[in-house]
Motif scaffolding. Sequence first.
Motif, PDB file in Angstrom:
ATOM      1  N   VAL A 150       0.884  -1.347  -0.141  1.00 36.62           N
ATOM      2  CA  VAL A 150      -0.099  -0.095  -0.006  1.00 36.62           C
ATOM      3  C   VAL A 150       0.933   1.367  -0.155  1.00 36.62           C
ATOM      4  N   ALA A 151       0.785   2.003  -1.139  1.00 39.34           N
ATOM      5  CA  ALA A 151       1.547   3.299  -1.140  1.00 39.34           C
ATOM      6  C   ALA A 151       0.602   4.495  -0.931  1.00 39.34           C
ATOM      7  N   THR A 152       0.947   5.236   0.109  1.00 37.51           N
ATOM      8  CA  THR A 152       0.241   6.464   0.557  1.00 37.51           C
ATOM      9  C   THR A 152       1.245   7.820   0.462  1.00 37.51           C
ATOM     10  N   ALA A 153       0.450   8.743  -0.093  1.00 36.49           N
ATOM     11  CA  ALA A 153       1.075  10.124  -0.570  1.00 36.49           C
ATOM     12  C   ALA A 153       0.441  10.967   0.443  1.00 36.49           C
ATOM     13  N   VAL A 154       1.202  11.860   1.038  1.00 32.74           N
ATOM     14  CA  VAL A 154       0.473  12.958   2.204  1.00 32.74           C
ATOM     15  C   VAL A 154       0.850  14.060   1.460  1.00 32.74           C
ATOM     16  N   VAL A 155      -0.298  14.840   1.201  1.00 31.45           N
ATOM     17  CA  VAL A 155      -0.106  16.235   0.544  1.00 31.45           C
ATOM     18  C   VAL A 155      -0.778  17.313   1.492  1.00 31.45           C
ATOM     19  N   GLY A 156      -0.068  18.370   1.720  1.00 28.86           N
ATOM     20  CA  GLY A 156      -0.659  19.229   2.438  1.00 28.86           C
ATOM     21  C   GLY A 156      -1.413  20.383   1.653  1.00 28.86           C
ATOM     22  N   THR A 157      -2.545  20.962   1.664  1.00 26.63           N
ATOM     23  CA  THR A 157      -3.029  21.775   0.890  1.00 26.63           C
ATOM     24  C   THR A 157      -2.346  23.271   0.792  1.00 26.63           C
ATOM     25  N   ARG A 158      -1.841  23.479   2.095  1.00 30.95           N
ATOM     26  CA  ARG A 158      -1.210  24.767   2.379  1.00 30.95           C
ATOM     27  C   ARG A 158       0.010  24.341   3.261  1.00 30.95           C
ATOM     28  N   GLY A 159       1.096  25.186   3.035  1.00 33.30           N
ATOM     29  CA  GLY A 159       2.261  25.130   3.938  1.00 33.30           C
ATOM     30  C   GLY A 159       1.918  25.291   5.347  1.00 33.30           C
ATOM     31  N   GLY A 160       2.550  24.269   6.156  1.00 30.29           N
ATOM     32  CA  GLY A 160       2.420  24.305   7.650  1.00 30.29           C
ATOM     33  C   GLY A 160       1.116  23.892   7.940  1.00 30.29           C
ATOM     34  N   VAL A 161       0.483  23.103   7.433  1.00 29.18           N
ATOM     35  CA  VAL A 161      -0.771  22.344   7.964  1.00 29.18           C
ATOM     36  C   VAL A 161      -0.242  20.991   8.507  1.00 29.18           C
ATOM     37  N   GLY A 162       0.746  20.587   8.768  1.00 30.39           N
ATOM     38  CA  GLY A 162       1.181  19.567   9.322  1.00 30.39           C
ATOM     39  C   GLY A 162       1.404  18.395   8.588  1.00 30.39           C
ATOM     40  N   ALA A 163       1.332  18.252   7.259  1.00 31.28           N
ATOM     41  CA  ALA A 163       1.337  17.211   6.477  1.00 31.28           C
ATOM     42  C   ALA A 163       2.816  16.353   6.673  1.00 31.28           C
ATOM     43  N   SER A 164       3.717  16.932   6.885  1.00 31.22           N
ATOM     44  CA  SER A 164       5.040  16.306   7.181  1.00 31.22           C
ATOM     45  C   SER A 164       5.093  15.589   8.562  1.00 31.22           C
ATOM     46  N   THR A 165       4.462  16.075   9.638  1.00 33.39           N
ATOM     47  CA  THR A 165       4.296  15.468  10.926  1.00 33.39           C
ATOM     48  C   THR A 165       3.378  14.402  10.505  1.00 33.39           C
ATOM     49  N   ILE A 166       2.371  14.324  10.043  1.00 29.06           N
ATOM     50  CA  ILE A 166       1.308  13.228   9.652  1.00 29.06           C
ATOM     51  C   ILE A 166       2.199  12.214   8.928  1.00 29.06           C
ATOM     52  N   ALA A 167       2.884  12.358   7.899  1.00 25.03           N
ATOM     53  CA  ALA A 167       3.644  11.640   6.922  1.00 25.03           C
ATOM     54  C   ALA A 167       4.646  10.678   8.105  1.00 25.03           C
ATOM     55  N   ASN A 277       4.774  19.446 -10.919  1.00 24.19           N
ATOM     56  CA  ASN A 277       6.028  18.935 -11.924  1.00 24.19           C
ATOM     57  C   ASN A 277       5.881  17.629 -12.450  1.00 24.19           C
ATOM     58  N   PHE A 278       5.436  16.615 -11.562  1.00 21.97           N
ATOM     59  CA  PHE A 278       5.715  15.139 -11.767  1.00 21.97           C
ATOM     60  C   PHE A 278       4.290  14.885 -11.619  1.00 21.97           C
ATOM     61  N   PRO A 279       3.180  14.786 -12.245  1.00 19.61           N
ATOM     62  CA  PRO A 279       1.925  14.330 -12.277  1.00 19.61           C
ATOM     63  C   PRO A 279       2.090  12.635 -12.063  1.00 19.61           C
ATOM     64  N   GLY A 280       2.863  12.382 -12.724  1.00 20.01           N
ATOM     65  CA  GLY A 280       2.967  10.855 -12.750  1.00 20.01           C
ATOM     66  C   GLY A 280       3.287   9.933 -11.654  1.00 20.01           C
ATOM     67  N   LEU A 281       3.696  10.834 -10.411  1.00 20.22           N
ATOM     68  CA  LEU A 281       4.182  10.233  -9.228  1.00 20.22           C
ATOM     69  C   LEU A 281       3.082   9.657  -8.325  1.00 20.22           C
ATOM     70  N   LEU A 282       1.699   9.914  -8.663  1.00 22.39           N
ATOM     71  CA  LEU A 282       0.512   9.410  -8.042  1.00 22.39           C
ATOM     72  C   LEU A 282       0.173   8.331  -8.747  1.00 22.39           C
ATOM     73  N   ALA A 283       0.603   7.683 -10.131  1.00 21.38           N
ATOM     74  CA  ALA A 283      -0.104   7.052 -10.970  1.00 21.38           C
ATOM     75  C   ALA A 283      -0.398   5.491 -10.278  1.00 21.38           C
ATOM     76  N   GLU A 284       0.713   5.178  -9.307  1.00 21.19           N
ATOM     77  CA  GLU A 284       0.571   4.020  -8.495  1.00 21.19           C
ATOM     78  C   GLU A 284       0.340   4.081  -6.925  1.00 21.19           C
ATOM     79  N   ILE A 285      -0.037   5.243  -6.499  1.00 24.43           N
ATOM     80  CA  ILE A 285      -0.532   5.442  -5.172  1.00 24.43           C
ATOM     81  C   ILE A 285      -1.828   4.998  -4.834  1.00 24.43           C
ATOM     82  N   GLY A 286      -2.148   4.313  -3.808  1.00 22.94           N
ATOM     83  CA  GLY A 286      -3.282   3.748  -3.423  1.00 22.94           C
ATOM     84  C   GLY A 286      -4.091   4.688  -2.580  1.00 22.94           C
ATOM     85  N   ALA A 313      -5.075  11.259 -11.031  1.00 20.06           N
ATOM     86  CA  ALA A 313      -4.799   9.604 -10.311  1.00 20.06           C
ATOM     87  C   ALA A 313      -6.137   9.196  -9.821  1.00 20.06           C
ATOM     88  N   PRO A 314      -7.023   8.581 -10.775  1.00 17.57           N
ATOM     89  CA  PRO A 314      -8.180   8.282 -10.480  1.00 17.57           C
ATOM     90  C   PRO A 314      -8.282   6.986  -9.733  1.00 17.57           C
TER      91      PRO A 314
END
Length: 432
Positions: A150-167, A277-286, A313-314
């Motif tokens: 299972v591959a998970t991408a963690v993306v923050g909608t804004r800087g400083g929302v805590g995405a890295s802490t959650i990841a 910059n790299f939209p293909g990165l999410l092609a295999e993300i679950g 990334a449908p």
Amino acid sequence: MNAPWKAGPMGNRDPFAAYICDETSLDVLRPVVIEMGWQPEKCNKGGLRNAVQSLSISASPAILLVDLSESGDPLNDINALAEVCEPGTVVIAIGQVNDVRLYRDLLASGIHDYLLKPLSAGQLRDALTQAQAVFTAPRAGEGEAAKPHVATAVVGTRGGVGASTIATSLAWLFATEHNSPTALLDLDIHFGTGALSLDLEPGRGLTDAIENPSRIDGLFIERAMIRANENLAILSAEAPINSPLMTDGAAFMQLQEEFRQAFEMSVIDMPRNMLINFPGLLAEIGVVALVTEMTLASARDTIRILSWLKQNAPGAQPLIIASKVQAGTAEISKADFEASIERKINYSIPFDQKAAANAAKLGKTFADANQGSKPGAVLREIASAIAGVSGDEDADLTKAGAGSSLLGKFDLKSLLGKKDKTSGGKETEPAE
């Protein structure tokens, strides 16, 4: 036709043959071939079409190096090569086109590696050694069930929302509480905090991968990733801020492929600019954990990113996580936020400044340092939900929040313009 090359024994076949378009590349290749103990006479002049013609009347070698430089349609010509190659051939392609889509398509067709010209002796030596290792240490047979990943991408909608802490917390929870071999990839190349939050030095692994994508394999992963514990390995960087990121994304694609082979779980801390910059990165993300806060800007960008995910990334399941939630202080109420994005917030993590400071002082992830806290409990719920996907192909993380809000489509523009003139232009707090 699918390419027939699969790892198998060399048997009595020739160990190596090459079909190269230019003399310069041949001059670099021949000494390396001699060093490998093979016959330099097997380095033939001519590219992919010459290889197809020759192999149609002779046996395929164990390792085939083929030049695509003169091919007008490399993928179609590779299919022609597949028609004449015997099963078990490991094919390395070389060429002049530096394009991540071509790289991915070639790997998907069964090509072992793709090298860019001009060739270097070290590059060729590494690629041929890795190809040879396929025969000495083949991967699991086709009859064995594939290891779930299972591959998970963690993306923050804004800087400083805590995405890295959650990841980092999710990666730690997968590795320790779910006992799953886990990879953490921090794609904030210049300012990432993944290693810092685990009290580790980032090393040069990610930088080396970006500079030399062709070197990425199982052995590289083992050596380059920094171990946080028995089940958790991290790949991050602190690149000099005067060195811009120069990559076509091929390294990131190859890293994801190796993660699928070596780990059960992977977590990618993905800055928003990487989506662009790299939209293909999410092609295999679950799973895409979209971390937001209860503000107008985050509502707007949540809508935009959800729309982007639908197009690019449908296959990924979005998981909406409201971070740093404080009762009575939000710009937008939960009901209005959910109405504006037309879906439910799946998890809300309470704001706890003391807990965050405690984690930083201890050099631990938030989840590790604050196991008894309310935010820590929510993080465990999220990790358990995502980890459950590996055992249920039909699992839907967003089932409870799927569909439109009961309030119907919310007009975000009207909210942006919703001011109380008597309060000096401050926004009024919408009713729950």
